[in-house]
Scaffold this motif. Structure first.
Motif, PDB file in Angstrom:
ATOM      1  N   ARG A 242       0.824  -1.211   0.000  1.00 38.57           N
ATOM      2  CA  ARG A 242       0.000   0.000   0.000  1.00 38.57           C
ATOM      3  C   ARG A 242       0.860   1.265   0.000  1.00 38.57           C
ATOM      4  O   ARG A 242       0.419   2.316  -0.449  1.00 38.57           O
ATOM      5  CB  ARG A 242      -0.979  -0.022   1.177  1.00 38.57           C
TER       6      ARG A 242
ATOM      7  N   ALA B 276       1.659   1.606  -3.618  1.00 35.65           N
ATOM      8  CA  ALA B 276       0.494   2.078  -4.370  1.00 35.65           C
ATOM      9  C   ALA B 276       0.196   3.544  -4.091  1.00 35.65           C
ATOM     10  O   ALA B 276      -0.529   4.181  -4.841  1.00 35.65           O
ATOM     11  CB  ALA B 276      -0.727   1.234  -4.015  1.00 35.65           C
TER      12      ALA B 276
ATOM     13  N   PHE C  49      -1.287   4.635  -1.222  1.00 35.02           N
ATOM     14  CA  PHE C  49      -2.395   4.802  -0.277  1.00 35.02           C
ATOM     15  C   PHE C  49      -1.877   5.229   1.085  1.00 35.02           C
ATOM     16  O   PHE C  49      -2.607   5.781   1.895  1.00 35.02           O
ATOM     17  CB  PHE C  49      -3.193   3.508  -0.139  1.00 35.02           C
TER      18      PHE C  49
ATOM     19  N   PRO D  25      -0.277  10.891  -5.636  1.00 34.56           N
ATOM     20  CA  PRO D  25      -1.473  10.123  -5.294  1.00 34.56           C
ATOM     21  C   PRO D  25      -1.604   8.882  -6.178  1.00 34.56           C
ATOM     22  O   PRO D  25      -1.058   8.852  -7.281  1.00 34.56           O
ATOM     23  CB  PRO D  25      -2.618  11.099  -5.550  1.00 34.56           C
ATOM     24  N   PRO D  26      -2.333   7.886  -5.690  1.00 36.93           N
ATOM     25  CA  PRO D  26      -2.429   6.606  -6.398  1.00 36.93           C
ATOM     26  C   PRO D  26      -2.816   6.777  -7.865  1.00 36.93           C
ATOM     27  O   PRO D  26      -2.291   6.078  -8.732  1.00 36.93           O
ATOM     28  CB  PRO D  26      -3.533   5.857  -5.648  1.00 36.93           C
ATOM     29  N   GLU D  27      -3.738   7.740  -8.108  1.00 37.25           N
ATOM     30  CA  GLU D  27      -4.251   7.842  -9.478  1.00 37.25           C
ATOM     31  C   GLU D  27      -3.219   8.358 -10.471  1.00 37.25           C
ATOM     32  O   GLU D  27      -3.440   8.307 -11.672  1.00 37.25           O
ATOM     33  CB  GLU D  27      -5.520   8.709  -9.506  1.00 37.25           C
TER      34      GLU D  27
ATOM     35  N   MET E 150      -3.644  -2.528  -9.566  1.00 42.35           N
ATOM     36  CA  MET E 150      -3.570  -3.356  -8.363  1.00 42.35           C
ATOM     37  C   MET E 150      -4.693  -4.377  -8.394  1.00 42.35           C
ATOM     38  O   MET E 150      -5.805  -4.086  -8.828  1.00 42.35           O
ATOM     39  CB  MET E 150      -3.702  -2.448  -7.139  1.00 42.35           C
TER      40      MET E 150
END
Lengths: 553, 358
Positions: free
Chosen positions: B47, B50, B52, B75-77, B83
């Motif tokens: 995480r 990723a 998060f 940020p993740p995006e 994932m």
């Protein structure tokens, strides 16, 4: 920085103002005197023998309502959850009906049923036996306890039946295989596991009775006694003694908080039901020849809570003289024309109620959705405080909240008294916990993975909220909307202190009509209120795909 | 195709699953498994990668982009990753096709037609052609898993993250999906981090395995490395079954356990130090007691317990003149009964010394 932060923070701040302002003023005014802090108001309030009497009456009322609710609710829950009593669905439906029936309507109906002079049951009794004395007198403490309990027992029913539904029969069978007989199993396994639910149901019932204004006002005042809530109300009558009312409110607030804390501990310490393993089957117990007697007992309870009151309201709505038999010459639609077209404030009150209900439900649902999203996903620092505050109004009886709001919004910076906005704030605050509980359960059921999965693929948080979370939460939030709506249309205890002649709502008008003895119009308005309520309940059930009492279908 | 580099990463919350100065390099195009018991920090690590979670110390790099540091976290995006979740995290209100197409919305310059074609093609690759209009609730667990895989791969991510993706499947399906995931990895060659607590899964699927313990990497290597050359007792016991024998080094290649002397392949033992040896059960050879018990690492023993497992028999043998009980996995014939005497032989090369400290 995440753009969405501003949204979360402002929702949380709005909540703080909403809760802290009225309660802060309430506490402050109860101790403020001309020369600073004083306990004089408390002394005045509690030294007054009349107020002492009211306090004692409330204790008696609440305690007995709790006991009677357990005595009715627990067996009913067991019968419908665990046995093969006939028509379980119907019984459950009737419990739900009793749950959503505004208690003050029930109290009116029982005045028409068991008033000592014209009450229909008494008339029937006299014509059957030729006796002079009435069979029943609802204007007594036992009468009051009875009428409150038949609309309060669903709290016990819900707690117990949901717990029973979670206790797998395995647990009981494990005891049986080790040699315990049926009664021993019930005594050593089932009962101890249900006990916390039972006790907490008792406490919830007590709390309802403590906070109730309508039924005591209708039944206790004519009988010549007060409870705390009616006493606070009368302190508000001209000339208003706001400080004393505040001082008298604070103990009620503390008692409620204390009882709720006890209840939480009871449930929290040994949350057995939650330990349900997988595949727990629940087998039904065959009642044998007791099946039909059990059903009869259930129906007796239901006829006092639902059948008789609804019937008498329906009759009252269509009869010229409600106490006379409903024949051809006694049938009329005049009550409807009177209510809707002739009586001064009804139409405005219905419009006010609907406006307030829709507005409160919309804003309330949006707020609880945001707030529960914040607490579930831990979006702001201090999200625990948000969860605490949003549930805090649970401990505030409607009358007490009204006192706080009255004090807070009759003075700058927010002068709202005399407008619908003060009622809106009262309803929003009061219904927040119910809506929040629903919204919280909704978001809890949506795993954060579903959102994370979208973010990894390239969607921002607000976008995910719109495309993933919102569609999934929709039905749960609609349910929250409905709960708030139902709560608003039946609200009396806060409205009765906050209304002004131009801001009357339905419940207040019903109360006015009672002063004038207009039972026909009361019945008509009561039916309207019930129709609105049940239509909304149907909407919830459709949205959630389960019944409102909380069990899986 | 960039690799991933974790540099002295730390993240503490509560006590469980904390990451504590973890460093690791994932080579471009490699599938690396993060293997460890629950609470070792492997999911936290994933995480962190990723985006998060924000690290309290350390950095995460993908190629020449620094994605995470205590000061700033992309940020993740915006990480160009995909994932696959343990729960699959399929959106129940979207069809299979909508689920798979979701990530393509954020790819600029992709027409609706391109999008549909890519979704169809990807569903064909995961053998779900024709399921476009179904909802996730209408699929079996294995099919849901494939949708999750398709949704992640269709966006052609730079990095693929998998969080115990097979743990919700039943045993047969899990076996099948292991090979499926390996096949897809070989087809697409995406740099992949794969979190699991199942050593068998890690060994089948990955190029290399990083064994995690208490938030740190204990050892990184191929399955073969970790099995045959474990460096610590933890790795030896976590990867496959083993016998660990504690003793004292008496020479460069001898370890004493009581009266017993075990010879190991010439190694860097320091005489006089404590040492633990790992011996895999299948490398303990059993023979009839009549044969001579001479030679290096040859002992007499008695069978304590025997369990028939089909292609092998699992024995527990007590070694004579010692408190040692070792496990041996031997061929079904010859068969030794419980209570029978046997001769044990262990090749010196099969005794692997473990690092004393952990």
């Amino acid at each position: 920085m995440d753009r969405s932060i501003a949204v979360w923070v402002s929702a949380a701040l709005a909540l703080v103002v909403l809760i802290a302002l009225p309660l802060g003023w309430l506490g402050w005014l109860s101790v403020s005197g001309e020369h600073g802090v004083t306990l004089a108001h408390y002394r005045d309030a509690f030294a007054d023998p009349a107020l002492q009497k009211a306090l004692w009456n409330t204790v008696v009322l609440a305690f007995w309502v709790g006991l009677v609710s357990v005595a009715i609710g627990a067996p009913l829950a067991w019968l419908t959850a665990r046995t093969d009593v006939p028509a379980r669905g119907l019984i459950r439906g009737l419990v739900l009906a009793s749950f959503v029936t505004p208690p003050f309507l029930g109290a009116f109906a029982w005045v028409m049923l068991a008033g000592p002079n014209a009450g229909m049951l008494n008339t029937l009794w006299r014509s059957l036996t030729g006796a002079d004395a009435p069979l029943l007198n609802i204007f007594t403490m036992p009468g009051l306890i009875f009428v409150v309990a038949i609309y309060t027992f669903p709290y016990v029913y819900i707690m117990v039946s949901n717990t029973l539904a979670l206790i797998a029969s395995d647990l009981e069978e494990a005891a049986a295989i080790l040699g315990a007989g049926r009664l021993t199993v019930a005594r050593t396994v089932t009962l101890p596991m249900v006990l916390p639910a039972l006790a907490s149901g008792f406490i919830l019932a007590v709390l309802q009775a403590l906070a109730l204004f309508g039924s005591p006002a209708i039944l206790a005042l004519p009988a010549g006694f007060h409870t705390v809530t009616t006493q606070i109300w009368s302190l508000f009558q001209f000339p208003p003694k706001v400080e004393q009312a505040a001082a008298f409110s604070v103990p009620l607030l503390l008692a409620t908080a204390l009882l709720l804390d006890v209840q939480k501990r009871l449930l929290g310490r040994r949350g057995y039901a939650a330990v349900g393993g997988k595949g727990g089957q629940r087998r039904t117990i065959a009642l044998g020849r007791w099946r039909w007697p059990a059903l009869a007992a259930c129906l007796v309870v239901m006829s006092s809570a639902i059948f008789l009151p609804y019937a008498v309201l329906a009759k009252g709505a269509f009869a010229r003289a409600w106490a006379q038999p409903l024949g051809r010459d006694n049938f009329t639609l005049g009550n409807f024309t009177f209510t809707f077209f002739e009586y001064g404030s009804t139409r405005a009150a219905i419009v006010n109620t609907l406006e307030l209900a829709v507005l409160t439900a919309c804003i309330g649902a949006a707020m609880v959705a945001l707030l529960s999203y914040i607490t579930n996903r831990r979006l702001v620092v201090g999200h625990q405080l948000v969860a605490f505050l949003v549930l805090a109004p649970v401990v505030v009886p409607g009358v007490v909240l009204a006192v706080g709001l009255f004090i807070a919004y009759t003075r700058p910076p927010f002068v709202l008294y005399g407008t619908l906005w003060i009622l809106f704030l009262a309803y929003l605050t009061k219904e927040m916990p119910v809506g929040y509980a629903q919204a919280d359960a909704t978001f809890r059921a949506i795993p954060a993975d579903l959102e994370d999965a979208g973010r990894v693929l390239g969607a921002g948080r607000l976008r995910i909220l719109k495309e993933v979370t919102a569609p999934l939460a929709k039905s749960g939030i609609i349910a929250a909307w409905c709960f708030i709506f139902i709560g608003v249309i039946r609200e009396l205890s806060a409205s009765i202190l906050l209304f002004t002649p131009s801001t009357k709502v339905m419940s207040v008008v019903i109360f006015d009509l009672k002063e004038e003895g207009q039972f026909g119009a009361i019945s008509v308005l009561g039916l309207v209120m019930l129709a609105l309520t049940f239509a909304t309940v149907a909407l919830v059930q459709a949205a959630l795909g389960r019944d409102v009492l909380g069990a899986r279908r | 195709m960039p690799g991933v580099s974790l540099k002295a990463l730390s993240k503490r919350y509560g006590d469980v699953g904390a990451v504590d100065g973890l460093s690791l390099d994932v080579k471009p195009g490699e599938l690396l498994a993060l293997l460890g018991p629950s609470g070792c920090g492997k999911t936290t690590t994933l995480r962190l990668v990723a985006g998060f979670l924000a690290p309290e110390a350390g950095e995460i790099w993908v190629g020449d982009r620094r994605l995470s540091s205590p000061a700033s976290v992309v940020p993740p995006e915006r990480r160009r990753m995909a994932m696959i979740f343990q729960s699959y995290a399929l959106w129940p209100h979207m069809t299979v096709a909508q689920n798979v197409a979701y990530g393509l919305r954020f790819k600029p310059g992709l027409s609706r037609g391109d999008r549909d074609a890519r979704v169809r093609e990807m569903l064909r690759v995961v053998q779900l052609g024709g399921y476009e209009a179904r909802y996730p609730g209408e699929l079996s667990g294995g099919q849901q898993q494939r949708v999750a895989v398709a949704r992640a791969l269709v966006v052609e991510p730079e990095i693929l993250l998998l969080d115990e993706p097979l743990s919700n499947l039943d045993a047969n399906l899990r076996e099948e999906m292991r090979f499926e995931i390996r096949r897809l990895h070989e087809t697409f060659g995406i740099t992949t981090l794969y979190v699991t607590h199942d050593q068998g899964e890690a060994m089948v699927i990955s190029d290399r395995i990083a064994v995690l313990r208490a938030g740190k990497v204990t050892q990184v290597g191929t399955a073969d490395d970790l099995y045959h050359r474990p460096r610590t007792r933890f790795v030896a016991e976590f990867i496959g079954r083993t016998n660990v024998i504690d003793g004292l080094a008496t020479s460069l290649d001898t370890v004493a356990h009581g009266a017993l002397r075990l010879h190991i392949a010439p190694g860097p033992l320091q005489p006089g130090t404590h040492v633990a040896l790992s011996i895999r059960p299948h490398q303990v050879q059993l023979a009839a007691p009549l044969e001579s018990a001479d030679g290096a690492n040859t002992f007499r023993g008695t069978v304590r317990r025997a369990a028939f497992l089909g292609d092998t028999i699992d024995y527990e043998v007590a070694i004579a003149g010692s408190d040692l009980v070792v496990r041996a996995a031997a061929a079904p014939t010859p068969r030794f009964d419980v209570g029978a005497g046997v001769t044990l032989r262990i090749a010196p090369g099969a005794c692997v010394p473990l690092a004393e400290s952990e």
